[in-house]
Scaffold this active site. Structure first.
Site, PDB file in Angstrom:
ATOM      1  N   TRP A 325       0.839  -1.204   0.000  1.00 63.51           N
ATOM      2  CA  TRP A 325       0.000   0.000   0.000  1.00 63.51           C
ATOM      3  C   TRP A 325       0.873   1.254   0.000  1.00 63.51           C
ATOM      4  O   TRP A 325       0.516   2.262  -0.602  1.00 63.51           O
ATOM      5  CB  TRP A 325      -0.899  -0.004   1.243  1.00 63.51           C
ATOM      6  CG  TRP A 325      -1.734   1.233   1.405  1.00 63.51           C
ATOM      7  CD1 TRP A 325      -2.985   1.459   0.909  1.00 63.51           C
ATOM      8  CD2 TRP A 325      -1.376   2.436   2.106  1.00 63.51           C
ATOM      9  NE1 TRP A 325      -3.434   2.710   1.262  1.00 63.51           N
ATOM     10  CE2 TRP A 325      -2.458   3.329   1.993  1.00 63.51           C
ATOM     11  CE3 TRP A 325      -0.250   2.833   2.818  1.00 63.51           C
ATOM     12  CZ2 TRP A 325      -2.447   4.596   2.573  1.00 63.51           C
ATOM     13  CZ3 TRP A 325      -0.228   4.095   3.396  1.00 63.51           C
ATOM     14  CH2 TRP A 325      -1.322   4.966   3.267  1.00 63.51           C
ATOM     15  N   HIS A 326       2.036   1.175   0.664  1.00 66.24           N
ATOM     16  CA  HIS A 326       2.896   2.347   0.779  1.00 66.24           C
ATOM     17  C   HIS A 326       3.558   2.732  -0.536  1.00 66.24           C
ATOM     18  O   HIS A 326       3.924   3.905  -0.707  1.00 66.24           O
ATOM     19  CB  HIS A 326       3.975   2.115   1.843  1.00 66.24           C
ATOM     20  CG  HIS A 326       3.462   2.243   3.245  1.00 66.24           C
ATOM     21  ND1 HIS A 326       2.824   1.208   3.892  1.00 66.24           N
ATOM     22  CD2 HIS A 326       3.478   3.280   4.119  1.00 66.24           C
ATOM     23  CE1 HIS A 326       2.476   1.608   5.106  1.00 66.24           C
ATOM     24  NE2 HIS A 326       2.855   2.860   5.265  1.00 66.24           N
ATOM     25  N   GLY A 327       3.745   1.817  -1.427  1.00 69.37           N
ATOM     26  CA  GLY A 327       4.351   2.203  -2.686  1.00 69.37           C
ATOM     27  C   GLY A 327       4.672   1.031  -3.585  1.00 69.37           C
ATOM     28  O   GLY A 327       4.752  -0.120  -3.141  1.00 69.37           O
TER      29      GLY A 327
END
Length: 477
Positions: A325-327
């Protein structure tokens, strides 16, 4: 428009004054002003992506109503999966398409096959991961019949687009935020004062701690092959305080400014670096995201029910997905996987719910053991942060390898760079202030609050980094 920019320092007071002195007659007028302010705020990044935000808002508003109105399971499922599919599809195209295309091309090249993948030349819409998750939780809750659909489009739009939380959270729930926007707010001096104090403390975290640490962390990470072991350890610690000051500082500013408008947002951080194990750390770090994944992914997968093998599977899924989700980078996946490995021994020994309350220390052996646990948990977090910060997994592995193999613990970087010792002293003072106020949401309110706020403002003016209005790390997610 960053929260720590001059333009925002002009924008926020104007919205505040209009909100309480011009648009204060009805709930509808208050919400309409906040919507207009939120859309203007978002358009300052790139006005073209405002259409994407409005489309996403209307999609979930309309599908939520259709799901509630339908008595047919097939129809309800159609609208539900339409919303889920489009939301995740947009997120996937903008955030993950290039990653998968490049990774697949790399895989083919490993087998001697050449390919030239088509890559999208678009920037990631700011805040897309956050407002997408707002909409997803809303639609899921309607489908599961936990809440009723919202028929007032302005009220729902404010839930999704409210500018304090729009670009970097916290990730709100309809059950918490919608009831607040559906009633007229009255000015509360005490709440506004508390909000101002929290905003100022968030600004201290951002411009005094995070942005100052960033200057030194970047220099070390960008030149890690030339650094000795002590300098590399220092770099990891600097980044740990950079990302904490950056993200929790943003959250404090978001919560604080929202209180100025009479609206409470979900708490997102609760002094995570005072955690005694990694499970406690994740109950205190990015709380709104952790609870979102628990409620909408971990529990539907079976949660803690079933055997240990199922619990382990679910734990690894939630941490890896959280990392992704962060990248769109293998480093974030590795970061999530490492945190799952940290969590595993606690899960196997049923110790993952051991430390629920905030730590309290006394002058005894038990407290010395607690302090050791705090330090070791922080060290594990720093080790994982290396993967989060590194440009590639190879860089992260080489960075950590050099920590353990270079073998020199002289003050190489401390001696070469100005104000290094002063920064360490400032970090130490910051930790002491947070430790002594860890049972409060922020350390300014309470006895002698105006003296404290004066010292905080003085610290911002004296030590703050303002030269380029450094953006918040989580804006890219």
């Amino acid at each position: 428009m960053f929260f720590n920019s001059l333009s925002f320092a002009v924008f926020l007071p104007i919205v505040f004054l209009f909100y309480w002195f011009v648009f204060n007659k009805t709930k509808s007028s208050q919400n309409l002003l906040l919507i207009l302010a939120s859309y203007y705020f978002y358009s300052c990044w790139d006005w073209r992506f405002l259409f994407l935000l409005v489309f996403s808002t209307f999609l979930d508003y309309y599908t939520g109503i259709q799901i509630e109105k339908s008595n047919n399971d097939k129809t309800r499922k159609f609208w539900f999966w339409l919303s889920i599919g489009i939301n995740l599809g947009l997120l996937g195209v903008f955030k993950y398409y290039n990653f998968f295309a490049s990774s697949f091309a790399t895989l083919l090249s490993d087998f001697g096959l050449k390919s030239s993948p088509f890559l999208l030349d678009v920037v990631l819409p700011v805040g897309i991961s956050f407002y997408t998750f707002h909409g997803l939780s809303y639609v899921i809750d309607i489908y599961k019949k936990r809440i009723k659909a919202e028929y007032n489009f302005v009220d729902y739009s404010l839930f999704v687009s409210y500018f304090p939380l729009l670009v970097a959270g916290p990730i709100e729930r309809a059950t918490h935020l919608l009831p607040q926007v559906k009633v007229k707010r009255s000015f509360d001096y005490e709440k506004a004062k508390q909000g101002l104090f929290q905003f100022i403390w968030g600004l201290v975290k951002k411009v005094v701690i995070a942005d100052t640490c960033a200057t030194y962390a970047n220099a070390i990470f960008d030149n890690y092959s030339q650094m000795n072991s002590w300098s590399l350890i220092l770099g990891a610690v600097y980044f740990a305080f950079q990302i904490y000051g950056d993200f929790s500082g943003y959250s404090d500013m978001a919560l604080g400014m929202s209180k100025l408008f009479g609206i409470d947002l979900l708490r997102n951080f609760n002094y995570p670096y005072f955690s005694r194990d990694i499970a406690e750390f994740w109950r205190r770090w990015h709380i709104s995201l952790s609870s979102w994944f628990k409620d909408y992914l971990y529990i539907p997968l079976g949660g803690s029910k079933g055997g240990k093998s199922q619990q382990i599977r679910n734990t690894f899924i939630i941490f890896v997905v959280s990392g992704f989700w962060h990248g769109a980078n293998w480093t974030y996946l590795a970061w999530g996987f490492i945190n799952a490995l940290y969590f595993l021994p606690l899960l196997l020994r049923n110790k993952n719910r051991s430390n629920i309350e905030m730590v309290q220390l006394e002058w005894n052996f038990a407290s010395a053991k607690e302090l050791l646990h705090i330090v070791s948990t922080f060290a594990l977090a720093c080790l994982a942060w290396v993967f989060f910060r590194a440009k590639s997994i190879t860089d992260a592995v080489l960075y950590i390898k050099r920590v353990f193999t270079e073998g020199s613990f002289t003050s190489q970087y401390l001696s070469n760079e100005r104000y290094n010792y002063e920064l360490l002293l400032m970090i130490g003072l910051f930790v002491i202030v947070e430790w002594n106020n860890r049972f409060k949401e922020e350390p300014i309110s309470g006895k002698n609050s105006w003296l404290r706020v004066s010292l905080a403002v003085a610290a911002i003016l004296a030590f703050g980094t303002f030269s380029d209005y450094k953006e918040f790390i989580y804006f890219q997610f």
